[in-house]
Design a protein around this motif. Structure first.
Motif, PDB file in Angstrom:
ATOM      1  N   VAL A  75      15.576 -14.357 -10.796  1.00  0.00           N
ATOM      2  CA  VAL A  75      16.461 -14.933 -11.813  1.00  0.00           C
ATOM      3  C   VAL A  75      15.894 -16.270 -12.296  1.00  0.00           C
ATOM      4  N   LEU A  76      15.825 -16.422 -13.608  1.00  0.00           N
ATOM      5  CA  LEU A  76      15.317 -17.650 -14.228  1.00  0.00           C
ATOM      6  C   LEU A  76      13.979 -18.088 -13.612  1.00  0.00           C
ATOM      7  N   ARG A  77      13.147 -17.105 -13.290  1.00  0.00           N
ATOM      8  CA  ARG A  77      11.783 -17.334 -12.785  1.00  0.00           C
ATOM      9  C   ARG A  77      11.739 -18.041 -11.429  1.00  0.00           C
ATOM     10  N   THR A  78      12.878 -18.099 -10.697  1.00  0.00           N
ATOM     11  CA  THR A  78      12.900 -18.795  -9.414  1.00  0.00           C
ATOM     12  C   THR A  78      13.206 -17.838  -8.258  1.00  0.00           C
ATOM     13  N   GLY A  79      14.446 -17.259  -8.211  1.00  0.00           N
ATOM     14  CA  GLY A  79      14.788 -16.328  -7.137  1.00  0.00           C
ATOM     15  C   GLY A  79      14.941 -17.057  -5.806  1.00  0.00           C
ATOM     16  N   THR A  80      16.071 -17.734  -5.651  1.00  0.00           N
ATOM     17  CA  THR A  80      16.227 -18.644  -4.502  1.00  0.00           C
ATOM     18  C   THR A  80      17.139 -18.130  -3.394  1.00  0.00           C
ATOM     19  N   PHE A  81      17.836 -17.002  -3.611  1.00  0.00           N
ATOM     20  CA  PHE A  81      18.619 -16.425  -2.508  1.00  0.00           C
ATOM     21  C   PHE A  81      17.676 -15.555  -1.691  1.00  0.00           C
ATOM     22  N   ALA A  82      16.685 -16.201  -1.091  1.00  0.00           N
ATOM     23  CA  ALA A  82      15.645 -15.489  -0.348  1.00  0.00           C
ATOM     24  C   ALA A  82      15.049 -16.432   0.684  1.00  0.00           C
ATOM     25  N   THR A  83      14.362 -15.848   1.643  1.00  0.00           N
ATOM     26  CA  THR A  83      13.712 -16.686   2.653  1.00  0.00           C
ATOM     27  C   THR A  83      12.497 -17.404   2.063  1.00  0.00           C
ATOM     28  N   ARG A  84      11.768 -16.714   1.163  1.00  0.00           N
ATOM     29  CA  ARG A  84      10.648 -17.353   0.470  1.00  0.00           C
ATOM     30  C   ARG A  84      10.580 -16.817  -0.953  1.00  0.00           C
ATOM     31  N   THR A  85       9.939 -17.603  -1.842  1.00  0.00           N
ATOM     32  CA  THR A  85       9.691 -17.134  -3.203  1.00  0.00           C
ATOM     33  C   THR A  85       8.378 -17.741  -3.694  1.00  0.00           C
ATOM     34  N   VAL A  86       7.891 -17.262  -4.836  1.00  0.00           N
ATOM     35  CA  VAL A  86       6.670 -17.810  -5.442  1.00  0.00           C
ATOM     36  C   VAL A  86       6.998 -18.275  -6.858  1.00  0.00           C
ATOM     37  N   VAL A  87       6.570 -19.484  -7.187  1.00  0.00           N
ATOM     38  CA  VAL A  87       6.833 -20.048  -8.520  1.00  0.00           C
ATOM     39  C   VAL A  87       5.568 -20.735  -9.043  1.00  0.00           C
ATOM     40  N   PRO A  88       5.486 -20.980 -10.367  1.00  0.00           N
ATOM     41  CA  PRO A  88       4.389 -21.805 -10.878  1.00  0.00           C
ATOM     42  C   PRO A  88       4.508 -23.202 -10.260  1.00  0.00           C
ATOM     43  N   ALA A  89       3.368 -23.840  -9.993  1.00  0.00           N
ATOM     44  CA  ALA A  89       3.396 -25.152  -9.327  1.00  0.00           C
ATOM     45  C   ALA A  89       4.242 -26.160 -10.098  1.00  0.00           C
ATOM     46  N   VAL A  90       4.216 -26.052 -11.428  1.00  0.00           N
ATOM     47  CA  VAL A  90       4.955 -27.016 -12.250  1.00  0.00           C
ATOM     48  C   VAL A  90       6.467 -26.913 -12.010  1.00  0.00           C
ATOM     49  N   ALA A  91       6.919 -25.773 -11.488  1.00  0.00           N
ATOM     50  CA  ALA A  91       8.353 -25.568 -11.242  1.00  0.00           C
ATOM     51  C   ALA A  91       8.796 -26.055  -9.868  1.00  0.00           C
ATOM     52  N   ALA A  92       7.861 -26.528  -9.055  1.00  0.00           N
ATOM     53  CA  ALA A  92       8.201 -27.057  -7.729  1.00  0.00           C
ATOM     54  C   ALA A  92       8.047 -28.576  -7.776  1.00  0.00           C
TER      55      ALA A  92
END
Ligand code: ZN
Ligand code: ZN
Length: 341
Positions: free
Chosen positions: A124-141
């Motif tokens: 969702v919205l390129r994040t997906g945070t209801f999870a133990t881990r996720t992968v995002v573009p570095a700029v989004a962290a």
């Protein structure tokens, strides 16, 4: 094995075992530690994905620590505490090119890193945070100070950025202004806090739920109910609330639309009154926030005691309790439920 809360098919939400791959070039993998339950996730469920191809990994208001760093990523290292941003700027679109990255509508994504069995998961919205881990573009962290408790830090990712930045960035509320906030959930309370930070002289909370008015006073509302104002924020997004916002404005006032409206919703505007009062209408997309600039600033306001995040976290729950938390949210029984992993 990683786990995540997944919308598999229309109406079917469950905690599933998921596969989280290594980050690609320019990406990072994040071990999530906290994630707020936001109304937009419910909207995604109710709208059968809301444009996200199924299956969908839910959650978009998360904080955690960097677990792996892809090739070519500067400034982030394993172990850094980060808040995930869903509204990063692409740097190349027409808005970014003309120096207005806050209007960017093409935030970068990290596709192909999350799977449910053989199926690619859409976060969702390129994040997906209801999870133990996720992968995002570095700029989004976005790095935030570790002193900020993680269950508070995650709120910066959506509700607080949306509410506070609607005041400071979209509307640019001035010191001494009179402000009204229609709809006093987590975003509305963040608008109230933003108005307090901006030095508003009067902050009116408007909501049909008495409990929310009570809470609004604790976050800085000085009045409840209608009255003339310089800025009226519609956090609900219905015809009746937007028309109310316009009706409250004094001369030279600004109405700000924040709430997501259902498709087809139409409001009626009296043009002679609009003309006579020289009303401005502004639209806030998530407070027009830029994660890289605004999360550190908001985190500092919280550490300085000027932004109350602790008071907004009224329930801490486990990942398996997310589905239940949507019902709690619909009943208005919590300001924010936060998943702690
Ligand atoms: Zn949200
Ligand atoms: Zn852009």
């Amino acid at each position: 094995m990683d786990r995540g809360v997944v919308l598999k098919a229309p109406g079917a939400v469950a905690l599933e075992e998921i596969v989280v791959s290594e980050p690609g070039p320019g990406e990072v993998r994040v071990r999530l530690e906290a994630s707020g339950v936001c109304h937009t996730d419910l909207h995604v469920i109710q709208e059968d994905g809301w444009g996200h191809p199924l299956p969908v990994l839910l959650g978009h208001e998360g904080a955690g620590t960097i677990d792996a760093v892809g090739e070519g990523v500067d400034g982030l290292a394993v172990g850094d505490r980060v808040v995930l941003g869903w509204k990063t700027a692409c740097g190349t679109c027409v808005y970014c090119a003309r120096g207005q990255p806050r209007l960017c509508k093409k935030p970068p994504a990290a596709p192909g890193r999350l799977h449910l069995g053989d199926d690619e998961l859409t976060p969702v919205l390129r994040t997906g945070t209801f999870a133990t881990r996720t992968v995002v573009p570095a700029v989004a962290a976005v790095k935030v100070p570790g002193e900020l408790p993680v269950e508070q830090a995650c709120l910066l990712g959506c509700a607080v950025a949306t509410g506070v930045m609607s005041v400071l960035e979209t509307a640019k509320v001035w010191e001494g202004a009179r402000v009204a906030v229609i709809g006093c959930g987590a975003v509305g309370l963040s608008v109230i806090q933003g108005a307090r930070i901006a030095g508003a002289s009067e902050i009116r909370a408007i909501d049909t739920d008495e409990r929310k008015l009570e809470q609004a006073r604790r976050f800085g509302a000085t009045h409840t109910g209608e009255g003339p104002v310089d800025f009226a924020f519609d956090v609900v997004g219905r015809a009746s609330t937007f028309e109310l916002a316009l009706s409250l404005l004094a001369g030279g006032g600004t109405a700000v639309l924040i709430g997501l409206s259902p498709s087809g919703e139409r409001a009626s505007i009296d043009l002679p009154t609009l003309f006579a009062k020289r009303t401005t209408i502004r639209v806030s997309h998530g407070g027009d926030h830029l994660p890289q600039e605004d999360f550190p600033r908001l985190a500092q306001l919280a550490l300085d005691g000027r932004l109350d995040l602790a008071g907004m976290v009224t329930r801490v729950i486990a990942l398996e309790d997310v589905i239940d938390a949507f019902e709690v949210m619909q009943r208005g029984d919590a300001i924010r439920s936060v998943v702690k992993l």
